[in-house]
Design a protein around this motif. Sequence first.
Motif: not given
Lengths: 572, 669
Positions: A390, A394-396, A398-399
């Motif tokens: 994972p 990064d968050v972006g 992953r979204a």
Amino acid sequence: MASAKRKRVDNHIEASSPRKKHHDASNELHVHTPSRRARGQPGAENGTPRSILKKTNGIQATTPRTNRTLLFETPSKPGRDATPNDSPTVVRNADRSARRKSNRRLLQQAINGADSDQEALDDDETLAQHILDADGEEGQHEPDGAQETVPLPETPSKRGRGRPKGSGKGGKLRKQPSPPPSELPAHEEYFWQNRPGGTKTSNNTLSSHSLLNHDEYFQAMQSYHDRHGPEMEFLLELHQRAYDQWVFELEEGFNICLYGYGSKLPITERFTAHLYKYLSARAPYKRSKKTPKIAVVDGYVPGTSIKEILITIASTIVPPNTKMPNQPASLLTYLLDFLSENPPAHPIPVIINSVDSPWLRRSPTPSMLASLAAHPSINMVCTADTPNFPLLWDVGLRAQYQFLFHDATTFAPYEAEIDVVETVNELLGRSGRRIGGRDGVGFVLRSLPENARSLFRIIVTEQLALLLMDNDTAAFNDDDHITATPRNKKVAQTRHGISESTQGVEYRVLYNKAVEEFVCSSEVGFRTLLKEFHDHQMIVNRNDAMGTERLWIPFLQEELEGLAEDLSGDIF
Amino acid sequence: MEHQRCYIYSPTEPEERARKRQRTSKPHFQAQLPERLQTFRDMWSHQEERIQETLEDADSSTQEAIANFVSASSQDTEDLSLAIPTALIILGPSIASHGPFFERLGRRIKHDTNNIYVVLTSGESPNLKTLLKNLIKKVTSRVDDDDDDDEMRRPLATSRNGPKLLDFDLGHLQEWQKRNRAQNIVLAIQDSNAFDASVLIELVDLLHSWLDRLPFVLLVGIATSAENLEDRLAGKTLRYLQGQKFDVTQPDEIIEKLFSATVARPDARLRIGPNISQRILKRQRDHVQNVQDFVDALKYAYMSHFYANQMSIFLKDGISFEDLSSDDVEVARTLPSFRSRVEQLLDESRVQEVRKLLDDDYHTFRVLTEAIASGQNALSSLNAAATILSRVRQALQMSPEVMCSTIWTRAAAGEIIGSPFLRETMLLVRRVPSDKFAQLLNALEHSEGDFVIDPRPYKQELEQLLEQNPDSTPLRTQHDVRNDSVRTTVVAQKVLLSKHKAALSKQDKAYSELVGRFHDEMECFFSSAFINPQTLLLSEVLIYDLKSPHTEVFQPKPRYAIERALALPHDYLGCDCCSGVAGKGEGSALSGTQPASAILYQMYLESGALINVSDLWSAFHAIAGEGEEEEDGESKTMQRGLAELKYLGLVKPSRKKTDHIAKTMWKGL
């Protein structure tokens, strides 16, 4: 921090009863110093002064030597291990009797706080520590204790602060109780697991026969029967029950990521088949000749690139003979635009095995895959093998991926993913086995002209000569075989020293030799000959500490000798 | 190792497919899956609409302002082309929501006027040259759609106007602008924080020098603060910019709004339970801060409910008895809430009814559908109560400020009733002065019809009272602390404290009475609405509150899974051979029958940072080779295990010593 606190505690209990003092201090220890934790534990609650005695018992109970598991006990040669670190028996007996005392002493010191005057304790503490160390050492039957332990000084003479040399690393480990303290906070656990010490390893090396080469491995593999076969099949069966669920999740616009130990190829294969069947029974394919197209990407195959993936996906939808952009980035935008303008009847399934493989990890690939996955007309099913995958996103990202994660532990061997023999050789720095050892070299040499063969012979003999010379200078045990058994560690060590710095033949020297022997006439010719060796990885270039270029054949000595024999015997 | 890397799947052997078909066609517990999924899709499409509305609402004002800014800047470019109009958009730290924001903004800007809108990200702009190339490509591709070989075509197009332009020359843009006459070229820099400062500076300088020919407008997305951006740019560059700051609604506020629009919505047919909503919210707060993720989590909860819960068919709109399969009612009878209902009936010795419930399917079906309807009513009044409670607290400006979602989750968990939290609020309502009371009534009036108490009569009365009020000081109730005074008397050397109510004026009395009535009605409403939802019949159907698939699916622990598989293979394999030895301690679980990688891994855990492979080898042989004698098999499994450890990234080669490997990962960290 610990000591500061302890100081404060000490200060403020000065007036209070000794009971209290002891209690507090032991609690402090309990919290802050993981290494001493086990010590403080037994009877830490009933803080009567008497309990110090109890503690002493406690320590003896937890002295690690009892808990040392047999796992890493190196095969010790009987009769050998007793000899070198023989401290005189008298001393040893004295040690035994002194142990209890020393223990108590150390404990006392620990309780009184590390900030108390160390100088005063210095002498006796070193002795006490030493006795404990020596004791532990004997308990463990370390075969190579000979080099590491300094024999006990006969008399407790005045010495500098700190523990004597050599007892440092090992000693610290021995102080650790071996059952790991449970429920430490994460950071404490990190330090516990990374504690210094424990790095002492023996100098044994693998004999060259223990590693299988490709052929042997393959053979062994065919006759091998995994005793857990039925259980693995059962696990697969379990995952199979979720296929319908996964299809539903894909339909709802999510992407799926499978993780867990074991190769997930069998799962993706079966799931792809399932999906294929499912889609064939659906609207656009039912009663028509068309078949659903599922793109499969094997990310673990070396050299997989984003471009190939995009082209494969594009081939499922873009009509053939369409000119597509060349650059991956513009190809991606082209593909996404195409998908938005001509949405397919159903999202295109894309199966990516090992999405975390080194070839798909590098910078633009994950983000491009993410924007691909974010498109509603793409259904992505990925598998990930490494434990920390994972972190790739990064968050972006992953979204964008919109992953649903499923644990798909299969315990299946990574047959396609790993080239076992190769990986292990690389792991152990034995890349010379890559071309298949002696036979492989022979094969290559046979196809080369006479000159090349002579050059290779020169290198081999030179390298052998160098090795032998080094062994002579080591002048300890001039066996011809440098198979480093535990008996002659010293040789192994020296040999090891060579391998780091001066291994291999100097380029200049080699060139001169080659010219002398009329192997080549110019440096250009010489280079051409060498290139062939390089291409077959029969030879390695490296610069030594002085910056001179050295050529080195990545084989062990026995193999070199064999090669030399073959070369001189004109087998090739 | 000739292997195709990417290919289109083609089925292998047909007989294998036949075998599979057989397997899937056997009777399935998923009897009415299609119906249930249809129900899910209906329900979710409603939710999705709400979500879209909320999202558009949320930042519409900001977007409006930015769009206005853009169009305004185009009007006054003629008189001052000294500086580039720049909108500094403070987006906050949740980078995941930046992309969607700019996408929505772009749609808006393009929709409003004849603007060209280009988004640049840091990833595609490592230096000025690539940035410009991208910019030109993006702008010009609007017209001629696919220019794949730009190197080939572009020079041809421009060569007749003089020297060839390089493909990063803004002359292309000028050319394009001549033809298209765009009002503005809006350049959105999505993640300015990730840009190299020098690239930004160069870009601004360049854009400024072209400003007399090309109408640029910059939109700069900022995750930190405008000051931060200012610090990174040089003073000269700053003078080329004419900035205006825009604040975007922060994701946590949007999440809060979304929450009340979806989960805490009055007419939701399926409720998300307290545990799971708390989890979702916590995850939002602590980890992701991403609207899309919230929506996904919610959707997945809905999906799980309808996919896995056979009883969810009862949520279907207008369900009839024929819709059910034979065993549906039977299954419903096993639900805990049904059983407790039956037990309750038995306690009341209504045996007849119980018998009927157990025997008569149709009757049970009727009862159950009624239960669904009444349960939904109860839940929506619970929902209303929670909303009102949070409104009241907001209107009274009570501290600590508690989010509506928090109140909602507590209410859904059945924790609100009788809690100090509610009591405190009600006490405050009782002694609220008239000015705040008016605010409170206003706030309640604005909330749409979900409040059963009509605030209007109270409001009228209050207005009348206020008219009669002679001075401007607000009216106070009898419970107001300011009306209390403490009288001290000393009697026989003892101090007596007695509370004393100040005399109330006539208006105050009337006001007290009014507030008292309001308070009582409210309390009555709360005590009837705040129930424990778990006690409802068929609460399992009405509320989805299962933690299990949700957590694993969104917050996986891959590392833990692998460590567990290797350290305790029995957990997964469930075989007989490996479990026998398993004791309590970690080391004792080691046995020769385990998979090679597992044995190696457990030995690996015990070693230090460096591992001698030779010793590992012999230790492995000692354990794995207990039974069998064949050397090759062991070597093979050992070798494979070692390779697997390497593949998983647990070890790496070490140059420190011959035949040693280095440990790179520690367990459980």
